[in-house]
Design an enzyme around this catalytic site. Structure first.
Site, PDB file in Angstrom:
ATOM      1  N   ASP A  16       0.140   6.056  -0.839  1.00  0.00           N
ATOM      2  CA  ASP A  16       0.581   5.090  -0.115  1.00  0.00           C
ATOM      3  C   ASP A  16       0.384   3.662  -0.664  1.00  0.00           C
ATOM      4  O   ASP A  16      -0.707   3.760  -1.844  1.00  0.00           O
ATOM      5  CB  ASP A  16       0.183   5.170   1.091  1.00  0.00           C
ATOM      6  N   ASP A  18       0.281  -0.093   1.081  1.00  0.00           N
ATOM      7  CA  ASP A  18      -0.481  -1.143   1.908  1.00  0.00           C
ATOM      8  C   ASP A  18      -1.513  -0.121   2.590  1.00  0.00           C
ATOM      9  O   ASP A  18      -1.295   0.900   3.454  1.00  0.00           O
ATOM     10  CB  ASP A  18       0.432  -1.810   2.734  1.00  0.00           C
ATOM     11  N   ASP A 195      -2.942   5.641   4.899  1.00  0.00           N
ATOM     12  CA  ASP A 195      -3.889   5.155   5.739  1.00  0.00           C
ATOM     13  C   ASP A 195      -3.707   5.204   7.119  1.00  0.00           C
ATOM     14  O   ASP A 195      -4.174   4.603   7.755  1.00  0.00           O
ATOM     15  CB  ASP A 195      -4.197   3.665   5.195  1.00  0.00           C
TER      16      ASP A 195
END
Length: 251
Positions: A16, A18, A195
């Site tokens: 991922d 961001d 996240d």
């Protein structure tokens, strides 16, 4: 993760962006990819014989702009766009006129509420409320209202201070499933680092493949098996390839 974990040279790494490789910013345009991160990813990609892909909510065009001049194998818009190792890009067929009407309706709503931001991803539309957290309930109301008009082929995707309308047939998890059937990922052990809640379906897919799922941060509940505390910990961990220092088990 046990001491007998396989060497990362046998892994397929999915990242991922961001909140995982980059710290979150107030707006999607507020991030910058430093040169040292580009060098790190290029080095890791070389060490993995090319088996590295970005798996992001951002569009492929946005990812390419951020990481220029590098162009990675990647999945964008939560799996709606996918670029294979040979550069072929797969995209869904959507009703452009319907998306345009939705985009216009949401843009009008955003213009009337300071602090909101509408992000146009062509196949999807995301409304950010990080700068107006008091608007969360209203954002969910208008987005659910629009969803009822779009019908069952679309879905709502919640994230960190963002709610997104996107085609529902594709996810980050489905993109990893597809990648794992192709070179250079096929036959390797999948590793995914993300996240937030938008990454949970990918954690589940990777777990089903007996891979390594890692969530960044201190979320109370996650399907991920392991945890890294912050973006800086992710970058330090990537620098250890090889050998790999195992992350901590998720609690």
């Amino acid at each position: 993760m046990s001491e007998s974990a396989p060497n990362m040279q046998g892994w397929a790494l999915f990242l991922d962006v961001d909140g995982t490789l980059l710290e979150l910013a107030e707006t999607p345009q507020g991030v910058h990819v430093p040169t040292h991160l580009k060098h790190l990813l290029e080095d890791v990609r070389w060490r993995l014989d090319g088996a590295l892909a970005l798996v992001s909510g951002r569009s492929l065009a946005n990812l390419d702009g951020l990481f220029s001049p590098l162009k990675f194998i990647a999945s964008g818009v939560h799996g709606c766009e996918r670029r294979t190792a040979d550069g072929h890009v797969l995209r869904p067929e959507v009703d452009a006129a319907t998306i345009a009407r939705v985009r216009g309706q949401l843009a009008e709503f955003v213009r009337g509420h300071e602090g909101l931001l509408l992000e146009d991803k062509h196949y999807a539309v995301a409304m950010h409320f990080r700068r107006a957290p008091e608007m969360q309930d209203e954002v969910y109301r208008i987005m659910n209202e629009v969803l009822t008009h779009l019908g069952p082929t679309f879905a709502l995707q919640a994230g960190k201070s963002v709610l997104e309308l996107r085609p529902g047939a594709w996810t980050k998890g489905s993109s990893i499933t597809s990648f794992m059937q192709e070179a250079p990922f096929a036959g390797r052990i999948p590793v995914f680092i993300g996240d937030d809640v938008t990454d949970e379906d990918a954690f589940e897919v990777v777990n089903e493949m007996k891979g390594v799922s890692i969530r960044v941060g201190q979320a109370a509940a996650t399907r991920a098996k392991y945890r890294l505390g912050s973006v800086s910990e992710v970058l330090r961990w990537l620098q250890t390839v090889p050998p790999v220092v195992p992350p901590q088990p998720a609690q």
